[in-house]
Design a protein around this motif. Structure first.
Motif, PDB file in Angstrom:
ATOM      1  N   ASP A 104       5.927  -7.219 -11.433  1.00 49.42           N
ATOM      2  CA  ASP A 104       7.381  -7.266 -11.264  1.00 49.42           C
ATOM      3  C   ASP A 104       7.684  -8.298 -10.171  1.00 49.42           C
ATOM      4  O   ASP A 104       7.893  -7.976  -9.006  1.00 49.42           O
ATOM      5  N   PHE A 105       7.669  -9.568 -10.582  1.00 49.30           N
ATOM      6  CA  PHE A 105       7.756 -10.659  -9.625  1.00 49.30           C
ATOM      7  C   PHE A 105       9.069 -10.684  -8.848  1.00 49.30           C
ATOM      8  O   PHE A 105       9.093 -11.105  -7.698  1.00 49.30           O
ATOM      9  N   GLU A 106      10.145 -10.235  -9.445  1.00 48.66           N
ATOM     10  CA  GLU A 106      11.424 -10.235  -8.719  1.00 48.66           C
ATOM     11  C   GLU A 106      11.393  -9.247  -7.563  1.00 48.66           C
ATOM     12  O   GLU A 106      11.880  -9.547  -6.475  1.00 48.66           O
ATOM     13  N   THR A 107      10.798  -8.079  -7.782  1.00 50.72           N
ATOM     14  CA  THR A 107      10.677  -7.093  -6.700  1.00 50.72           C
ATOM     15  C   THR A 107       9.729  -7.604  -5.624  1.00 50.72           C
ATOM     16  O   THR A 107      10.009  -7.476  -4.430  1.00 50.72           O
ATOM     17  N   ILE A 108       8.613  -8.180  -6.042  1.00 49.10           N
ATOM     18  CA  ILE A 108       7.647  -8.727  -5.086  1.00 49.10           C
ATOM     19  C   ILE A 108       8.283  -9.870  -4.296  1.00 49.10           C
ATOM     20  O   ILE A 108       8.151  -9.938  -3.066  1.00 49.10           O
ATOM     21  N   ARG A 109       8.993 -10.754  -4.977  1.00 49.61           N
ATOM     22  CA  ARG A 109       9.664 -11.877  -4.311  1.00 49.61           C
ATOM     23  C   ARG A 109      10.691 -11.361  -3.299  1.00 49.61           C
ATOM     24  O   ARG A 109      10.781 -11.851  -2.177  1.00 49.61           O
ATOM     25  N   SER A 110      11.447 -10.357  -3.689  1.00 45.72           N
ATOM     26  CA  SER A 110      12.459  -9.788  -2.800  1.00 45.72           C
ATOM     27  C   SER A 110      11.806  -9.199  -1.547  1.00 45.72           C
ATOM     28  O   SER A 110      12.290  -9.407  -0.428  1.00 45.72           O
ATOM     29  N   LEU A 111      10.716  -8.474  -1.731  1.00 37.95           N
ATOM     30  CA  LEU A 111       9.991  -7.892  -0.596  1.00 37.95           C
ATOM     31  C   LEU A 111       9.459  -8.986   0.325  1.00 37.95           C
ATOM     32  O   LEU A 111       9.581  -8.910   1.551  1.00 37.95           O
ATOM     33  N   LEU A 112       8.881 -10.024  -0.259  1.00 39.28           N
ATOM     34  CA  LEU A 112       8.361 -11.130   0.541  1.00 39.28           C
ATOM     35  C   LEU A 112       9.472 -11.855   1.297  1.00 39.28           C
ATOM     36  O   LEU A 112       9.312 -12.185   2.479  1.00 39.28           O
ATOM     37  N   LEU A 113      10.588 -12.108   0.644  1.00 38.81           N
ATOM     38  CA  LEU A 113      11.714 -12.775   1.318  1.00 38.81           C
ATOM     39  C   LEU A 113      12.225 -11.945   2.491  1.00 38.81           C
ATOM     40  O   LEU A 113      12.473 -12.481   3.579  1.00 38.81           O
ATOM     41  N   ARG A 114      12.373 -10.648   2.269  1.00 40.72           N
ATOM     42  CA  ARG A 114      12.827  -9.776   3.364  1.00 40.72           C
ATOM     43  C   ARG A 114      11.825  -9.807   4.516  1.00 40.72           C
ATOM     44  O   ARG A 114      12.204  -9.864   5.686  1.00 40.72           O
ATOM     45  N   THR A 115      10.534  -9.776   4.180  1.00 37.63           N
ATOM     46  CA  THR A 115       9.493  -9.784   5.207  1.00 37.63           C
ATOM     47  C   THR A 115       9.497 -11.099   5.975  1.00 37.63           C
ATOM     48  O   THR A 115       9.440 -11.103   7.211  1.00 37.63           O
ATOM     49  N   PHE A 116       9.564 -12.217   5.270  1.00 37.51           N
ATOM     50  CA  PHE A 116       9.642 -13.515   5.943  1.00 37.51           C
ATOM     51  C   PHE A 116      10.869 -13.570   6.849  1.00 37.51           C
ATOM     52  O   PHE A 116      10.774 -13.918   8.032  1.00 37.51           O
ATOM     53  N   ASN A 146       0.808  -1.219   0.000  1.00 39.26           N
ATOM     54  CA  ASN A 146       0.000   0.000   0.000  1.00 39.26           C
ATOM     55  C   ASN A 146       0.843   1.273   0.000  1.00 39.26           C
ATOM     56  O   ASN A 146       0.297   2.360  -0.129  1.00 39.26           O
ATOM     57  N   GLN A 147       2.146   1.148   0.152  1.00 41.01           N
ATOM     58  CA  GLN A 147       3.016   2.316   0.127  1.00 41.01           C
ATOM     59  C   GLN A 147       3.141   2.851  -1.294  1.00 41.01           C
ATOM     60  O   GLN A 147       2.995   2.115  -2.272  1.00 41.01           O
ATOM     61  N   GLU A 148       3.426   4.121  -1.378  1.00 38.75           N
ATOM     62  CA  GLU A 148       3.547   4.783  -2.675  1.00 38.75           C
ATOM     63  C   GLU A 148       4.593   4.091  -3.544  1.00 38.75           C
ATOM     64  O   GLU A 148       5.676   3.747  -3.088  1.00 38.75           O
ATOM     65  N   GLY A 149       4.248   3.853  -4.800  1.00 40.16           N
ATOM     66  CA  GLY A 149       5.157   3.242  -5.753  1.00 40.16           C
ATOM     67  C   GLY A 149       5.018   1.734  -5.863  1.00 40.16           C
ATOM     68  O   GLY A 149       5.367   1.158  -6.881  1.00 40.16           O
ATOM     69  N   MET A 150       4.503   1.089  -4.840  1.00 45.41           N
ATOM     70  CA  MET A 150       4.387  -0.364  -4.867  1.00 45.41           C
ATOM     71  C   MET A 150       3.213  -0.847  -5.712  1.00 45.41           C
ATOM     72  O   MET A 150       3.249  -1.942  -6.250  1.00 45.41           O
ATOM     73  N   GLU A 151       2.178  -0.030  -5.835  1.00 46.25           N
ATOM     74  CA  GLU A 151       1.030  -0.445  -6.647  1.00 46.25           C
ATOM     75  C   GLU A 151       1.471  -0.710  -8.084  1.00 46.25           C
ATOM     76  O   GLU A 151       1.042  -1.679  -8.713  1.00 46.25           O
ATOM     77  N   GLY A 152       2.355   0.113  -8.605  1.00 43.82           N
ATOM     78  CA  GLY A 152       2.875  -0.087  -9.950  1.00 43.82           C
ATOM     79  C   GLY A 152       3.662  -1.377 -10.085  1.00 43.82           C
ATOM     80  O   GLY A 152       3.586  -2.060 -11.101  1.00 43.82           O
ATOM     81  N   VAL A 153       4.405  -1.729  -9.060  1.00 44.03           N
ATOM     82  CA  VAL A 153       5.175  -2.973  -9.060  1.00 44.03           C
ATOM     83  C   VAL A 153       4.224  -4.158  -9.169  1.00 44.03           C
ATOM     84  O   VAL A 153       4.445  -5.085  -9.947  1.00 44.03           O
ATOM     85  N   VAL A 154       3.143  -4.111  -8.393  1.00 46.33           N
ATOM     86  CA  VAL A 154       2.164  -5.199  -8.412  1.00 46.33           C
ATOM     87  C   VAL A 154       1.404  -5.205  -9.732  1.00 46.33           C
ATOM     88  O   VAL A 154       1.216  -6.256 -10.352  1.00 46.33           O
TER      89      VAL A 154
END
Length: 75
Positions: free
Chosen positions: A44-56, A32-40
């Protein structure tokens, strides 16, 4: 979005299941942060995957090495 998260053993799986609600919440807040809606939107699966890995890994004692997308739907 449906994910597959490889785990090392049963204890690791239990730890992942335990932190899953927190990971989901943090990921939703990050998206929901600014700029992430465009990624989704642009899938952009690599960016999403990276965010998820960091979060996990921020929430786990033993990190996960990778995650896999089983399905992805964005309307």
């Amino acid at each position: 979005m449906q994910l597959a998260v490889p785990y090392k053993d049963r204890k690791h799986w239990i730890e992942i299941k335990k932190v899953l609600p927190k990971v989901k919440n943090e990921f939703i807040l990050a998206v929901n942060q600014e700029g992430m809606e465009g990624v989704v939107r642009h899938r952009d699966f690599e960016t999403i995957r990276s965010l998820l890995l960091r979060t996990f890994n921020r929430n786990l004692k033993r990190p996960v090495d990778n995650i896999y997308f089983e399905s992805f739907f964005y309307d």
